[in-house]
Structures are given as structure tokens and as C-alpha cells.
Design an enzyme around this catalytic site. Structure first.
Site, PDB file in Angstrom:
ATOM      1  N   THR A  68       0.828  -1.217   0.000  1.00 23.02           N
ATOM      2  CA  THR A  68       0.000   0.000   0.000  1.00 23.02           C
ATOM      3  C   THR A  68       0.858   1.262   0.000  1.00 23.02           C
ATOM      4  N   GLY A 107       2.560  -3.007   8.429  1.00 19.53           N
ATOM      5  CA  GLY A 107       2.779  -3.293   9.838  1.00 19.53           C
ATOM      6  C   GLY A 107       4.245  -3.587  10.119  1.00 19.53           C
ATOM      7  N   GLU A 350      -6.309  -5.748   3.823  1.00 17.96           N
ATOM      8  CA  GLU A 350      -6.320  -6.986   3.035  1.00 17.96           C
ATOM      9  C   GLU A 350      -7.425  -6.963   2.005  1.00 17.96           C
TER      10      GLU A 350
HETATM   11  C1  LIG Z   1      -2.582  -5.094  11.756  1.00 20.01           C
HETATM   12  C2  LIG Z   1      -2.672  -6.455  12.297  1.00 20.01           C
HETATM   13  C3  LIG Z   1      -3.279  -6.393  13.652  1.00 20.01           C
HETATM   14  C4  LIG Z   1      -4.012  -7.357  14.149  1.00 20.01           C
HETATM   15  C5  LIG Z   1      -4.305  -8.555  13.358  1.00 20.01           C
HETATM   16  C6  LIG Z   1      -5.614  -9.063  13.842  1.00 20.01           C
HETATM   17  C7  LIG Z   1      -6.280 -10.001  13.174  1.00 20.01           C
HETATM   18  C8  LIG Z   1      -5.697 -10.672  12.006  1.00 20.01           C
HETATM   19  C9  LIG Z   1      -4.869 -11.797  12.501  1.00 20.01           C
HETATM   20  C10 LIG Z   1      -4.510 -12.759  11.744  1.00 20.01           C
HETATM   21  C11 LIG Z   1      -4.832 -12.766  10.297  1.00 20.01           C
HETATM   22  C12 LIG Z   1      -3.613 -13.082   9.509  1.00 20.01           C
HETATM   23  C13 LIG Z   1      -2.812 -12.178   9.085  1.00 20.01           C
HETATM   24  C14 LIG Z   1      -3.053 -10.755   9.317  1.00 20.01           C
HETATM   25  C15 LIG Z   1      -1.749 -10.113   9.160  1.00 20.01           C
HETATM   26  C16 LIG Z   1      -1.601  -9.013   8.610  1.00 20.01           C
HETATM   27  C17 LIG Z   1      -2.762  -8.189   8.235  1.00 20.01           C
HETATM   28  C18 LIG Z   1      -2.371  -6.861   8.649  1.00 20.01           C
HETATM   29  C19 LIG Z   1      -2.089  -6.009   7.775  1.00 20.01           C
HETATM   30  C20 LIG Z   1      -2.755  -5.864   6.450  1.00 20.01           C
HETATM   31  C21 LIG Z   1      -2.035  -6.002   5.306  1.00 20.01           C
HETATM   32  C22 LIG Z   1      -2.546  -5.450   4.042  1.00 20.01           C
HETATM   33  O1  LIG Z   1      -3.564  -4.806   4.008  1.00 20.01           O
HETATM   34  S1  LIG Z   1      -1.595  -5.839   2.655  1.00 20.01           S
HETATM   35  C23 LIG Z   1      -2.339  -4.910   1.349  1.00 20.01           C
HETATM   36  C24 LIG Z   1      -3.717  -5.471   1.004  1.00 20.01           C
HETATM   37  N1  LIG Z   1      -4.207  -4.831  -0.180  1.00 20.01           N
HETATM   38  C25 LIG Z   1      -5.190  -5.355  -0.922  1.00 20.01           C
HETATM   39  O2  LIG Z   1      -5.785  -6.371  -0.604  1.00 20.01           O
HETATM   40  C26 LIG Z   1      -5.502  -4.630  -2.199  1.00 20.01           C
HETATM   41  C27 LIG Z   1      -6.893  -4.953  -2.700  1.00 20.01           C
HETATM   42  N2  LIG Z   1      -6.956  -4.862  -4.151  1.00 20.01           N
HETATM   43  C28 LIG Z   1      -6.774  -5.982  -4.922  1.00 20.01           C
HETATM   44  O3  LIG Z   1      -6.584  -7.092  -4.464  1.00 20.01           O
HETATM   45  C29 LIG Z   1      -6.876  -5.782  -6.413  1.00 20.01           C
HETATM   46  O4  LIG Z   1      -6.621  -4.437  -6.739  1.00 20.01           O
HETATM   47  C30 LIG Z   1      -8.283  -6.154  -6.966  1.00 20.01           C
HETATM   48  C31 LIG Z   1      -8.488  -7.641  -6.809  1.00 20.01           C
HETATM   49  C32 LIG Z   1      -9.364  -5.399  -6.226  1.00 20.01           C
HETATM   50  C33 LIG Z   1      -8.356  -5.763  -8.432  1.00 20.01           C
HETATM   51  O5  LIG Z   1      -7.196  -6.287  -9.044  1.00 20.01           O
HETATM   52  P1  LIG Z   1      -6.929  -5.944 -10.589  1.00 20.01           P
HETATM   53  O6  LIG Z   1      -5.539  -6.378 -10.900  1.00 20.01           O
HETATM   54  O7  LIG Z   1      -7.330  -4.546 -10.871  1.00 20.01           O
HETATM   55  O8  LIG Z   1      -7.891  -6.975 -11.322  1.00 20.01           O
HETATM   56  P2  LIG Z   1      -9.306  -6.686 -11.987  1.00 20.01           P
HETATM   57  O9  LIG Z   1      -9.085  -5.870 -13.224  1.00 20.01           O
HETATM   58  O10 LIG Z   1     -10.290  -6.210 -10.995  1.00 20.01           O
HETATM   59  O11 LIG Z   1      -9.720  -8.194 -12.397  1.00 20.01           O
HETATM   60  C34 LIG Z   1      -9.068  -8.795 -13.509  1.00 20.01           C
HETATM   61  C35 LIG Z   1      -9.234 -10.295 -13.377  1.00 20.01           C
HETATM   62  O12 LIG Z   1      -8.338 -10.764 -12.371  1.00 20.01           O
HETATM   63  C36 LIG Z   1      -9.040 -11.547 -11.419  1.00 20.01           C
HETATM   64  N3  LIG Z   1      -8.352 -11.434 -10.137  1.00 20.01           N
HETATM   65  C37 LIG Z   1      -8.166 -10.306  -9.408  1.00 20.01           C
HETATM   66  N4  LIG Z   1      -7.476 -10.588  -8.285  1.00 20.01           N
HETATM   67  C38 LIG Z   1      -7.230 -11.920  -8.316  1.00 20.01           C
HETATM   68  C39 LIG Z   1      -6.555 -12.817  -7.434  1.00 20.01           C
HETATM   69  N5  LIG Z   1      -6.017 -12.377  -6.275  1.00 20.01           N
HETATM   70  N6  LIG Z   1      -6.487 -14.123  -7.772  1.00 20.01           N
HETATM   71  C40 LIG Z   1      -7.056 -14.547  -8.932  1.00 20.01           C
HETATM   72  N7  LIG Z   1      -7.720 -13.759  -9.829  1.00 20.01           N
HETATM   73  C41 LIG Z   1      -7.781 -12.455  -9.505  1.00 20.01           C
HETATM   74  C42 LIG Z   1     -10.415 -10.973 -11.408  1.00 20.01           C
HETATM   75  O13 LIG Z   1     -11.349 -11.870 -10.840  1.00 20.01           O
HETATM   76  C43 LIG Z   1     -10.627 -10.725 -12.884  1.00 20.01           C
HETATM   77  O14 LIG Z   1     -10.919 -11.945 -13.487  1.00 20.01           O
HETATM   78  P3  LIG Z   1     -11.903 -11.967 -14.760  1.00 20.01           P
HETATM   79  O15 LIG Z   1     -11.952 -13.411 -15.142  1.00 20.01           O
HETATM   80  O16 LIG Z   1     -13.216 -11.443 -14.290  1.00 20.01           O
HETATM   81  O17 LIG Z   1     -11.265 -11.063 -15.782  1.00 20.01           O
HETATM   82  C1  LIG Z   2      -4.457  -1.506  10.543  1.00 18.56           C
HETATM   83  C2  LIG Z   2      -4.006  -1.553   9.101  1.00 18.56           C
HETATM   84  C3  LIG Z   2      -2.898  -2.319   8.774  1.00 18.56           C
HETATM   85  C4  LIG Z   2      -2.448  -2.351   7.450  1.00 18.56           C
HETATM   86  N1  LIG Z   2      -1.314  -3.080   7.163  1.00 18.56           N
HETATM   87  C5  LIG Z   2      -0.866  -3.087   5.888  1.00 18.56           C
HETATM   88  C6  LIG Z   2       0.312  -3.830   5.545  1.00 18.56           C
HETATM   89  O1  LIG Z   2       0.902  -4.483   6.413  1.00 18.56           O
HETATM   90  N2  LIG Z   2       0.769  -3.785   4.269  1.00 18.56           N
HETATM   91  C7  LIG Z   2       0.123  -3.080   3.287  1.00 18.56           C
HETATM   92  O2  LIG Z   2       0.581  -3.078   2.141  1.00 18.56           O
HETATM   93  N3  LIG Z   2      -1.023  -2.381   3.571  1.00 18.56           N
HETATM   94  C8  LIG Z   2      -1.522  -2.371   4.833  1.00 18.56           C
HETATM   95  N4  LIG Z   2      -2.667  -1.683   5.128  1.00 18.56           N
HETATM   96  C9  LIG Z   2      -3.312  -0.870   4.082  1.00 18.56           C
HETATM   97  C10 LIG Z   2      -4.603  -1.528   3.595  1.00 18.56           C
HETATM   98  O3  LIG Z   2      -4.319  -2.644   2.799  1.00 18.56           O
HETATM   99  C11 LIG Z   2      -5.402  -0.492   2.792  1.00 18.56           C
HETATM  100  O4  LIG Z   2      -5.787   0.536   3.681  1.00 18.56           O
HETATM  101  C12 LIG Z   2      -6.624  -1.144   2.160  1.00 18.56           C
HETATM  102  O5  LIG Z   2      -6.229  -1.974   1.093  1.00 18.56           O
HETATM  103  C13 LIG Z   2      -7.645  -0.120   1.662  1.00 18.56           C
HETATM  104  O6  LIG Z   2      -7.066   0.712   0.689  1.00 18.56           O
HETATM  105  P1  LIG Z   2      -7.132   2.303   0.877  1.00 18.56           P
HETATM  106  O7  LIG Z   2      -6.700   2.606   2.246  1.00 18.56           O
HETATM  107  O8  LIG Z   2      -6.441   2.906  -0.282  1.00 18.56           O
HETATM  108  O9  LIG Z   2      -8.672   2.649   0.795  1.00 18.56           O
HETATM  109  P2  LIG Z   2      -9.460   3.106  -0.539  1.00 18.56           P
HETATM  110  O10 LIG Z   2      -9.432   2.037  -1.543  1.00 18.56           O
HETATM  111  O11 LIG Z   2      -9.037   4.464  -0.926  1.00 18.56           O
HETATM  112  O12 LIG Z   2     -10.965   3.112   0.066  1.00 18.56           O
HETATM  113  C14 LIG Z   2     -11.633   4.308   0.385  1.00 18.56           C
HETATM  114  C15 LIG Z   2     -13.072   4.154  -0.098  1.00 18.56           C
HETATM  115  O13 LIG Z   2     -13.047   4.055  -1.527  1.00 18.56           O
HETATM  116  C16 LIG Z   2     -13.875   2.973  -1.939  1.00 18.56           C
HETATM  117  N5  LIG Z   2     -13.390   2.385  -3.198  1.00 18.56           N
HETATM  118  C17 LIG Z   2     -12.103   2.214  -3.583  1.00 18.56           C
HETATM  119  N6  LIG Z   2     -12.056   1.591  -4.776  1.00 18.56           N
HETATM  120  C18 LIG Z   2     -13.349   1.355  -5.157  1.00 18.56           C
HETATM  121  C19 LIG Z   2     -13.974   0.736  -6.273  1.00 18.56           C
HETATM  122  N7  LIG Z   2     -13.262   0.212  -7.279  1.00 18.56           N
HETATM  123  N8  LIG Z   2     -15.332   0.678  -6.302  1.00 18.56           N
HETATM  124  C20 LIG Z   2     -16.064   1.176  -5.282  1.00 18.56           C
HETATM  125  N9  LIG Z   2     -15.544   1.784  -4.199  1.00 18.56           N
HETATM  126  C21 LIG Z   2     -14.202   1.878  -4.145  1.00 18.56           C
HETATM  127  C22 LIG Z   2     -13.754   1.962  -0.800  1.00 18.56           C
HETATM  128  O14 LIG Z   2     -14.882   1.068  -0.809  1.00 18.56           O
HETATM  129  C23 LIG Z   2     -13.742   2.879   0.429  1.00 18.56           C
HETATM  130  O15 LIG Z   2     -15.079   3.141   0.806  1.00 18.56           O
HETATM  131  C24 LIG Z   2      -3.136  -1.628   6.449  1.00 18.56           C
HETATM  132  C25 LIG Z   2      -4.257  -0.873   6.783  1.00 18.56           C
HETATM  133  C26 LIG Z   2      -4.701  -0.835   8.106  1.00 18.56           C
HETATM  134  C27 LIG Z   2      -5.917  -0.019   8.450  1.00 18.56           C
END
Ligand SMILES: CC/C=C\C/C=C\C/C=C\C/C=C\C/C=C\C/C=C\C=C\C(=O)SCCNC(=O)CCNC(=O)[C@H](O)C(C)(C)COP(=O)(O)OP(=O)(O)OC[C@H]1O[C@@H](n2cnc3c(N)ncnc32)[C@H](O)[C@@H]1OP(=O)(O)O
Ligand SMILES: Cc1cc2nc3c(=O)[nH]c(=O)nc-3n(C[C@H](O)[C@H](O)[C@H](O)COP(=O)(O)OP(=O)(O)OC[C@H]3O[C@@H](n4cnc5c(N)ncnc54)[C@H](O)[C@@H]3O)c2cc1C
Length: 581
Positions: A68, A107, A350
Site C-alpha cells: 500500500t 505493519g 487486506e
Molecule cells: C494489523 C494487524 C493487527 C491485528 C491482526 C488481527 C487479526 C488478524 C490476525 C490474523 C490474520 C492473519 C494475518 C493478518 C496479518 C496481517 C494483516 C495486517 C495487515 C494488512 C495487510 C494489508 O492490508 S496488505 C495490502 C492489502 N491490499 C489489498 O488487498 C488490495 C486490494 N486490491 C486488490 O486485491 C486488487 O486491486 C483487486 C483484486 C481489487 C483488483 O485487481 P486488478 O488487478 O485490478 O484486477 P481486476 O481488473 O479487478 O480483475 C481482472 C481479473 O483478475 C481476477 N483477479 C483479481 N485478483 C485476483 C486474485 N487475487 N487471484 C485470482 N484472480 C484475480 C479478477 O477476478 C478478474 O478476473 P476476470 O476473469 O473477471 O477477468
Molecule cells: C491496521 C491496518 C494495517 C495495514 N497493514 C498493511 C500492511 O501491512 N501492508 C500493506 O501493504 N497495507 C496495509 N494496510 C493498508 C490496507 O491494505 C489499505 O488501507 C486497504 O487496502 C484499503 O485501501 P485504501 O486505504 O487505499 O482505501 P481506498 O481504496 O481508498 O478506500 C476508500 C473508499 O473508496 C472505496 N473504493 C475504492 N475503490 C473502489 C472501487 N473500485 N469501487 C467502489 N468503491 C471503491 C472503498 O470502498 C472505500 O469506501 C493496512 C491498513 C490498516 C488499516
């Protein structure tokens, strides 16, 4: 626990807030042990694993997952950090070209991690190949100082999980060896040529893995909350149920039973779905290692659906439990506030839930259209065009309720697809039409996901090996869960014609009877989760029920109670009181 041990605090003597800071308010190593470890396991090739995994296991390397950016979290394809291959030196040059390309949130990134899996736009031979993962050392492994060209920091206080650091990262033309690109699925060869993966979303694999892990984690966090609130509700006496009679346990009130029992059921619903998705994930991972990516879309969609539903259900359930404990639910030592703040973030991270649900909707519409054309569709969505079998099951039986969910979900997808077609004919642009239908599309995804969770709950209870008594209680919990979610979604069932108003009234009546029937099971059910007091970390939920003594004892630990008159009196209050003389 390790963190408490490091401070030589015996678990039993740890204060509630110390327990929370490790278990709930954020563990600085959680991303290292989860996402970073999984990225090495699933995205690195064997040679890279041999190089980095042993160091990570010994915590010589402490990693994070840096994807991110401050300008992009959801839209991964829009990430701006660049990794440009330099064929002269056979290195990748990492750079943060804009303020919005600053990595933000990961994180442990701010002060804990000395390495990261960095997702960056890969450029080689003048062409961009999209986001790819790279192993990047960020800090000196001996001094922990940031390396030249790496700018690190902490992003500041958050709603919760404040005892872990979330950081920011910028690169200033920072060079890493070519072999630091994680090369299990795609490679850049020494001459700079790019070898593509067998599926272009395999680099998203760690996100999918984490979504599945979050489902299971949400069931545990909700289990903690219902344990605290249910035990408290058995200890707390309040008001008069019958005038003149002694104050009853608040668990005697039907409204309190309605607040708690459906969420006890929800723990099992999420847990059973988590097991099902985990099995699928393991199967798909095994297939991918043999080069078969056929079921990857099913796993992607199911992980999106279950992560969205379990994070939303557990967050809402924990908040309901907090509210069910009145004022004492608002106090930190109850454990409920930190449960809430460390769970609500699972809705956002996530993959923000709305965005994941739209991924599910995209799959539902695509599969529905394929089914209409007689093309093959994958197992979880075959029902969309299958004939309904509503009347083969006894009316209002469990199977009939599952059929009602199935038909209502298929019906909603069909209706929404027609709406999408109408909108497309108006707009003559699919993407505008899609956006104009996206609220309805999210509803489709939610109902489809709920149908999956209900079906899994029922099929697991029907097949589980347990004593008759345990089975009977689980059957009642499952029945309560099915009816509860039908009553919350009445409109869908009325619109699909699968249930009538009379049916819904009958089901509501049965739900109220189930609340009374399950009341005696409430405490045994949460006791069966078997959380140790030290892990539950709650003055309200402790095993011995000494709620008031524990609240009072915990208050004594407040630094403010070390003296009768606080320093603030002399510094602020006294001058204020004298200023008006
Ligand atoms: C902070 C921690 C504190 C406490 C924890 C407490 C509880 C949890 C404890 C345990 C849990 C375990 C672990 C937790 C540990 C860490 C978590 C903490 C931190 C968080 C980390 C993060 O947040 S990391 C960053 C996460 N970010 C995201 O998830 C981003 C989300 N966006 C996306 O995934 C993609 O942008 C999208 C999927 C929305 C779109 O992708 P895009 O490339 O644009 O694709 P599209 O054009 O939409 O689709 C095209 C086709 O591709 C297919 N597709 C998309 N994604 C996938 C995939 N992953 N696999 C397979 N296919 C995929 C899609 O379906 C389309 O297919 P078509 O056939 O329709 O064309
Ligand atoms: C506690 C915490 C821990 C995290 N840890 C990590 C980490 O370890 N590593 C890491 O890489 N990231 C981490 N993140 C980041 C996290 O993955 C992002 O915050 C998350 O993916 C959401 O993206 P954003 O913040 O850009 O929100 P945005 O996507 O900007 O969302 C804002 C609003 O826009 C809307 N929106 C966005 N796109 C669309 C769409 N296509 N259609 C409709 N609505 C849309 C959403 O629904 C939402 O209401 C963490 C976040 C938090 C809060």
C-alpha cells in the site's frame, strides 16, 4: 506471549492492558510471521527461499509486506513505486517518484522490520509489466539503521493496534540485485528479458492467503467477545423482570439473548466457513505447484467473500457484545474496546470489503452469463442457472431454508444482470453501467456469501461427529443462525417468492422460542471455547465471575491512583481554583 516473557512478566501477573498490548493492540511481528513469511513461501523460488527463510525464521530478518502507498491501497495496478531493471549492473533501481508513491501503512515498517516484500511496478527493456514483489533489505542487520537511499518512519497513532508500528517508506534510486525479484512465478533474466507467469494474478497470492487467515482470526475474536459478554450477562443482575421480585440475571431478558446468541452461532458459522476455504486454498496451492491454475478464480472469489463477511460479522458482533455490557463494556479492562479496534481494521485491510464484494459480483455476473450460454461454470456458482428444487423439501425445514437462500441469490443476480443490461443500453459504456448498478451488485455478493456460509454451517453440523447432546445444541444454533439471517434479509425472500409473510412470521416465532431454548446453553457454549483468563484479558469475562472485585482491583493499577492528590491538582486545578479568589 513471547513479548510478555521478554519483559519477564509472568503471564498470570500481567496487567490486562499488558495482555491487550500483545494480543490485541497489535503485535509488531504479526506481518513478519504472516504475510512476509507467506510471500517467501509462495512467491520466492527455492533458491531464494534457501537464502532468506532460515534468516527470517531466526528473526535475523524481520520482514513486512510493503504494498500500500499513501496514494493507492485498493488499486494495486495503480501503485507508483518503480523497479527499473539496469542491464549494465544487472540490478533493479527502486524509486518513489511522487509523494503519493510513499509506502504507507505496512505493519512493522516504521521501526521494527529490517526488510520488506515490496510491491513495485516492474520495468525492463523500456516496458512496464505491472506490480511485482521484491525482497528488499531496509535496515542494517547489525545496527538497525536505515540504509542509504531508504527513508523510513512511523505514521502516527491510529484507532487501535497502537502497540505495533505502522510505517512509511520512500526509496531514492535504491539499488537491489536482479535476484531480489521474487522469481517463483515470473522472472527477469540477466539480459533483461521478462518471463511471464502462468497466471497474471499469482503475484497477488499473499493477499489471498491472508484473507483466508483473517476469516479464521475473526471467528476467534468474536468468540472472545461473546465469551466476555455472555459470562458477564450471567453475573450481572439488573432491574425487575417481575415487579417486587429479585433483580434477575440480564441474560434472562429476551433482548439480551437476542444480542448474544446469534453471535455465538456466528462464531461457528465463520469457523466452519474458514475451514472450508482453508481446504480449498491448500488444494489450489498444491495445483499451482503442478502448474494448474484452473481453480484460482474460485479461491480468489471465495476468499474475498468470506473475508468480507467474517470481518463485517465479527466487527458488528463485537460491538453488539460491548453494548450488551452497558457501561462496563466501555471500560478498557473489559477487553471489549481493544477487541473492537483490532477487529474493525479487518474490514479495511487486506482488501477493503466493498471492493472485494464487487470482485465477487463480477464473478457472479460473468458466471451467470456463461451459464445462460451453456458454457462451463465453476462449482460454487453452478446454482445461478440451475432449476430450483424448492418444493422437494418439507416447508420451512433447514433444507428448504437453504433452498430459499439459493433461489433468492440466483434471483437477485438475474434481476441485477437485467438492470446492468438496461443501464448499458442507456449509457453504451459497460463501466459506467457497472458503476450505476454497483450498490445492487454488492447486495448480490453479500447474499451469495451468506448463502455459502449458511450452507456450510448446516452441512458441517449434519456431518459432524459429536454426542447426541452436542449435536442437538449445534443444530439449534444452526437453526437460529439460518432464521436470524433470513429475518435480516426478508426482502430478498419475499421478492423471490420463496417465503411468504406468513412463513416469515412463523420463523420469527420459532426464533424467539430458540432463544429461550438456548438460554441454558449460553454459558456452557462460551466456556467450551476454553479461553484462559490471561488470554481473554477481561475483568468482565473471567472464569470465576468476580466481576466487581476485578474491576476494582484493575482500577488500583491505574498510575493515577498511586497518590490521593494527583500532580495535576497542584499544576492546574489549584491555580484555577485560586484565580477566582
Ligand atoms: C494489523 C494487524 C493487527 C491485528 C491482526 C488481527 C487479526 C488478524 C490476525 C490474523 C490474520 C492473519 C494475518 C493478518 C496479518 C496481517 C494483516 C495486517 C495487515 C494488512 C495487510 C494489508 O492490508 S496488505 C495490502 C492489502 N491490499 C489489498 O488487498 C488490495 C486490494 N486490491 C486488490 O486485491 C486488487 O486491486 C483487486 C483484486 C481489487 C483488483 O485487481 P486488478 O488487478 O485490478 O484486477 P481486476 O481488473 O479487478 O480483475 C481482472 C481479473 O483478475 C481476477 N483477479 C483479481 N485478483 C485476483 C486474485 N487475487 N487471484 C485470482 N484472480 C484475480 C479478477 O477476478 C478478474 O478476473 P476476470 O476473469 O473477471 O477477468
Ligand atoms: C491496521 C491496518 C494495517 C495495514 N497493514 C498493511 C500492511 O501491512 N501492508 C500493506 O501493504 N497495507 C496495509 N494496510 C493498508 C490496507 O491494505 C489499505 O488501507 C486497504 O487496502 C484499503 O485501501 P485504501 O486505504 O487505499 O482505501 P481506498 O481504496 O481508498 O478506500 C476508500 C473508499 O473508496 C472505496 N473504493 C475504492 N475503490 C473502489 C472501487 N473500485 N469501487 C467502489 N468503491 C471503491 C472503498 O470502498 C472505500 O469506501 C493496512 C491498513 C490498516 C488499516
Amino acid at each position: 506471549m513471547r513479548k510478555l516473557a521478554e519483559h519477564n512478566i509472568p503471564l498470570r501477573e500481567a496487567s490486562i492492558t499488558q495482555v491487550h498490548s500483545v494480543l490485541r493492540d497489535g503485535n509488531p511481528l504479526i506481518v513478519h510471521t504472516s504475510m512476509f513469511a507467506n510471500a517467501l513461501a509462495s512467491l520466492a523460488n527455492p533458491k531464494q527461499q534457501q537464502q532468506w527463510v532460515p534468516l527470517a525464521e531466526k528473526n535475523r530478518i524481520i520482514g513486512t509486506y510493503a504494498q500500500t502507498e499513501i496514494g493507492h491501497g485498493t488499486f494495486v495496478r495503480g501503485l507508483e513505486t518503480t523497479a527499473i531493471f539496469d542491464p549494465e549492473t544487472k540490478e533493479f533501481v527502486l524509486h518513489s517518484p511522487t509523494i503519493t508513491s510513499t509506502k504507507w501503512w505496512p505493519g512493522g515498517l516504521g521501526k521494527t522490520a529490517n526488510a520488506a516484500i515490496v510491491m513495485a511496478q516492474l520495468y525492463t527493456q523500456g516496458k512496464c509489466y505491472g506490480p511485482h514483489p521484491f525482497f528488499v533489505q531496509l535496515r542494517d542487520f547489525d545496527t538497525h539503521h536505515s540504509l542509504p537511499g531508504v527513508i523510513l518512519g512511523e505514521i502516527g497513532p491510529r484507532l487501535g493496534i497502537n502497540s505495533q508500528d505502522n510505517g512509511y517508506l520512500r526509496f531514492d534510486h535504491y539499488r537491489i540485485p536482479r535476484t531480489n525479484m521474487l522469481m517463483r512465478h515470473s522472472q527477469v533474466l540477466e539480459d533483461g528479458s521478462y518471463v511471464k507467469p502462468i497466471h497474471n494474478k499469482l503475484s497477488y497470492g499473499t493477499m489471498v492467503w491472508t484473507r483466508v487467515a483473517i476469516v479464521h482470526s475473526c471467528s476467534k475474536k468474536l468468540a472472545c467477545a461473546v465469551t466476555i459478554a455472555t459470562r458477564y450477562s450471567a453475573v450481572r443482575h439488573q432491574s425487575e423482570l417481575v415487579p417486587g421480585k429479585p433483580e434477575p440475571q440480564i441474560l434472562e431478558y429476551q433482548t439480551q439473548q437476542y444480542k448474544l446468541l446469534p453471535h455465538i452461532a456466528s462464531v461457528f458459522a465463520i469457523l466452519f466457513s474458514a475451514s472450508s476455504v482453508l481446504r480449498m486454498q491448500r488444494n489450489v496451492a498444491a495445483s499451482i505447484s503442478k502448474g494448474n491454475v484452473e481453480l484460482l478464480p474460485e479461491l480468489h472469489i471465495l476468499s474475498c467473500a468470506m473475508k468480507a463477511l467474517s470481518s463485517q460479522d465479527s466487527t458488528q458482533g463485537i460491538e453488539t457484545c460491548r453494548l450488551a455490557c452497558g457501561g462496563h463494556g466501555y471500560i478498557a479492562s473489559s477487553g471489549l474496546p481493544s477487541l473492537y479496534t483490532s477487529t474493525t481494521c479487518t474490514i479495511t485491510y487486506e482488501g477493503e470489503n466493498t471492493v472485494l464484494l464487487l470482485q465477487v459480483a463480477r464473478y457472479l455476473i460473468k458466471s451467470y452469463r456463461a451459464g445462460l450460454e451453456g458454457l462451463p461454470v465453476l462449482p460454487s456458482v453452478m446454482y445461478l442457472t440451475a432449476p430450483s428444487a424448492m418444493h422437494q423439501s418439507p416447508p420451512l425445514s433447514n433444507q428448504a431454508l437453504i433452498e430459499a437462500f439459493r433461489i433468492s441469490s440466483a434471483n437477485l443476480v438475474k434481476e441485477t444482470e437485467s438492470r446492468l443490461c438496461r443501464q448499458f443500453n442507456l449509457e453504451q459504456n459497460f463501466h459506467y453501467a457497472w458503476n450505476r448498478c454497483s450498490v445492487a451488485l454488492v447486495h448480490c455478493a453479500e447474499l451469495h456469501s451468506r448463502y455459502y456460509m449458511c450452507e456450510k454451517f448446516l452441512s458441517t453440523v449434519e456431518s459432524i461427529r459429536a454426542s447426541d447432546r452436542v449435536r442437538s445444541v449445534l443444530q439449534d444454533l444452526c437453526r437460529l443462525y439460518l432464521i436470524h439471517h433470513i429475518t435480516l434479509n426478508q426482502g430478498h425472500f419475499l421478492r423471490s417468492g420463496t417465503l411468504s409473510g406468513v412463513d416469515l412470521s412463523t420463523l420469527e416465532e420459532e426464533m424467539y422460542e430458540l432463544l429461550a431454548k438456548l438460554r441454558p446453553q449460553a454459558v456452557p457454549l462460551v466456556d467450551a471455547f476454553d479461553f484462559r483468563d490471561e488470554l481473554l484479558g477481561s475483568t468482565l469475562g473471567a472464569w470465576d465471575g468476580r466481576v466487581y472485585e476485578r474491576l476494582y482491583e484493575e482500577a488500583q493499577k491505574s498510575p493515577l491512583n498511586k497518590t490521593d492528590v494527583s500532580k495535576a491538582y497542584h499544576k492546574y486545578l489549584q491555580p484555577l481554583m485560586k484565580s477566582n479568589l
